[in-house]
Design a protein around this motif. Sequence first.
Motif: not given
Length: 186
Positions: A100-124
């Motif tokens: 869920m954190p990965i899917l939520e992060a992707l939605i918050e980042l507009g549906g797609s993003a660089a791996i590092a951005e997604v993982l930073d959001k997941v970490e939060d």
Amino acid sequence: MEYSEVNVAFEILLEEVEVATNALQESGAELLRCGDFVGARDAIAEVEKLTDFRQRIKDLQVDWATLSSVKDRSKTSATRRPVDRRLSKGLRTPEDAFRMPILEALIELGGSAAIAEVLDKVEDKMKGKLNDHDLQPLASDPRSIRWRNTAQWCRNTLVKEGLMRSDSRTGVWEISDRGMRELNRR
């Protein structure tokens, strides 16, 4: 054996397979850099075998979780074996916790993003859920943090389930339409 001990065993086994896979990937990359294309191809074939093996383990883990009679018996068993403290010491957060954190992060980042951005959001999103073991580097690659590796394996599972796109650009993670629908249902 208690139900929870089997789950711990599955997680330990999955982690060991991931360590072996990472080592083979590094070896294959080095062979490729050295121009040993046959050796690199062999390493890729071994990684594919390990990835399939890992999926079979995940399937067994799901099967085990659905055996409610095993869960019920393990709670009432009078002949429980003592829990080996070494099994749970430093055990990483399970892969499924990242779904869920990965899917939520992707939605918050507009549906797609660089791996590092997604993982930073997941970490939060995972702050307070990641344990000390998760924050340690992998033995096979001291530059890689364990939880990030686990999250990347989770991404692989989400792709296989059709919740993330498999055809996104290299270095970019992208949620699929099915993934968006899944997230909206929760």
